[in-house]
Design an enzyme around this catalytic site. Structure first.
Site, PDB file in Angstrom:
ATOM      1  N   ILE A 138      -2.255  -1.878  -3.483  1.00 40.33           N
ATOM      2  CA  ILE A 138      -2.224  -0.820  -2.115  1.00 40.33           C
ATOM      3  C   ILE A 138      -1.212  -0.081  -2.091  1.00 40.33           C
ATOM      4  O   ILE A 138      -1.215   0.814  -1.327  1.00 40.33           O
ATOM      5  CB  ILE A 138      -2.630  -1.729  -1.060  1.00 40.33           C
ATOM      6  CG1 ILE A 138      -3.287  -0.938   0.156  1.00 40.33           C
ATOM      7  CG2 ILE A 138      -1.330  -2.350  -0.646  1.00 40.33           C
ATOM      8  CD1 ILE A 138      -3.853  -1.737   1.209  1.00 40.33           C
ATOM      9  N   GLU A 139      -0.154  -0.230  -2.990  1.00 33.32           N
ATOM     10  CA  GLU A 139       1.072   0.536  -2.696  1.00 33.32           C
ATOM     11  C   GLU A 139       1.288   1.577  -3.934  1.00 33.32           C
ATOM     12  O   GLU A 139       0.436   2.486  -4.035  1.00 33.32           O
ATOM     13  CB  GLU A 139       2.121  -0.094  -2.458  1.00 33.32           C
ATOM     14  CG  GLU A 139       2.250  -0.990  -1.414  1.00 33.32           C
ATOM     15  CD  GLU A 139       3.288  -1.849  -1.093  1.00 33.32           C
ATOM     16  OE1 GLU A 139       4.675  -1.253  -1.082  1.00 33.32           O
ATOM     17  OE2 GLU A 139       3.346  -3.083  -1.083  1.00 33.32           O
ATOM     18  N   MET A 140       1.909   1.310  -4.897  1.00 32.61           N
ATOM     19  CA  MET A 140       1.901   2.193  -6.006  1.00 32.61           C
ATOM     20  C   MET A 140       0.989   1.726  -7.494  1.00 32.61           C
ATOM     21  O   MET A 140       1.003   2.712  -8.164  1.00 32.61           O
ATOM     22  CB  MET A 140       3.363   2.182  -6.582  1.00 32.61           C
ATOM     23  CG  MET A 140       4.429   2.725  -5.524  1.00 32.61           C
ATOM     24  SD  MET A 140       6.033   2.240  -5.973  1.00 32.61           S
ATOM     25  CE  MET A 140       6.576   3.474  -7.287  1.00 32.61           C
TER      26      MET A 140
END
Length: 329
Positions: A138-140
């Site tokens: 959900i981030e990088m």
């Protein structure tokens, strides 16, 4: 640490309720110096990760490098923006493919002083924390092996890893990425706040209202959790802020007393790191102070006292690190 936090919560609550019975004003504020510590220019440095100039420089490049994300456009600095107090100033972080995270982005300023990382403390150190956001879907959303391979495609990064880790036969690897990122983050300290100057003897560094707020902050018991050089005990305390259903530390430990428990956030530079709390649903310091008074002290503070405490919190803004954002290869 978790069990300690559970035992402390009852004691902290009892002390805070006693202190909350009254918050008298004092003309002589010198007595409050003992409750605070000036923040050092450099946090504790672990023996296995010396802060060499080469390693710090590499960590700085990696912090701003978007090509270690799956999309090629998200870096650590996307959410931890230097222009925004090393946060993103939105309620919850936006990551890969526009996904909205569950939690507000915490600042990384002074994070070298924290005894636990992330809202739920799932990492103990900056080294433990460094690679998590890179791999998080959900981030990088970049598998760490792919990130290492991508960095190795650039001559400049090969040279920088060689310089940062001399003698290492395989310098471009995930462990060294974490060491370099952590070394850079330990440079992000903010000394020189009005509070620090006052602690050093400059009586005029804080206004009368800020000093009244400091006294109220101590007398109400806020220092029970917001202590130490970064004004956090790095422990976990149960709190349900407006709109939050997050289980907090419970997701990590499964312990019932960790349900809705979150790490005490630093109050250093808190005037710059809005919105507040784990879900970012509180927009202003005024409201955040009132929520904390109700949740942790079970009191409703007078408007004047809220204004005084807010003024004191503004005295916790220090000198933001000044450096040139790197020109990436």
């Amino acid at each position: 640490m978790t069990r300690m936090a559970g035992r402390l919560r009852g004691a902290i609550g009892a002390v805070a309720l006693v202190l909350a019975a009254s918050a008298p004003a004092f003309a002589d504020y010198a007595q409050y110096r003992e409750f605070f510590e000036p923040i050092p220019a450099i946090p504790p440095i672990p023996a296995h990760n010396s802060m060499t100039p080469e390693k710090i420089e590499l960590g700085k490049f990696l912090f701003f490098e978007p090509r270690i994300s799956a999309s090629g456009v998200i870096s650590c600095a996307t959410c931890h923006n230097p222009a925004l107090g090393y946060t993103d100033r939105i309620p919850r972080a936006t990551g890969h493919d526009g996904q909205i995270g569950e939690r507000n982005t915490p600042t990384v300023l002074n994070s070298g002083f924290f005894g636990a990382q992330f809202w739920d403390g799932r990492a103990d150190t900056l080294e433990d924390q460094a690679l998590g956001p890179i791999e998080a879907e959900i981030e990088m959303a970049m598998p760490i092996g792919d990130a290492v391979q991508r960095l190795g495609e650039f001559v400049m990064y090969r040279e920088m890893f060689d310089a940062a880790f001399p003698g290492d036969e395989d310098p471009i690897r995930d462990e060294n990425m974490a060491l370099a990122l952590a070394a850079f983050q330990r440079t992000l300290t903010t000394p020189g706040s009005p509070l620090d100057l006052w602690l050093a003897g400059d009586e005029g560094a804080m206004s009368e209202q800020q000093k009244r707020g400091m006294a109220a902050f101590v007398e109400r018991g806020c220092v029970a959790c917001h202590s130490g050089p970064a004004l956090t005990d790095s422990l976990f305390h149960s709190i349900q802020v407006p709109g939050s259903t997050d289980m907090g530390r419970f997701v990590v430990t499964g312990e019932e007393f960790d349900r809705h428990a979150f790490k005490t956030p630093t109050l250093r530079n808190v005037a710059l790191t809005y919105p507040y709390f784990n879900n970012g649903n509180v927009a202003t310091l005024d409201e955040a102070i009132r929520v904390m008074a109700q949740e942790m002290l079970a009191v409703e503070l007078p408007d004047e006292e809220v204004a005084d405490i807010e003024a004191f919190l503004n005295a916790l803004t220090g000198r933001i690190p000044d450096f040139r954002v790197p020109s990436l290869p």
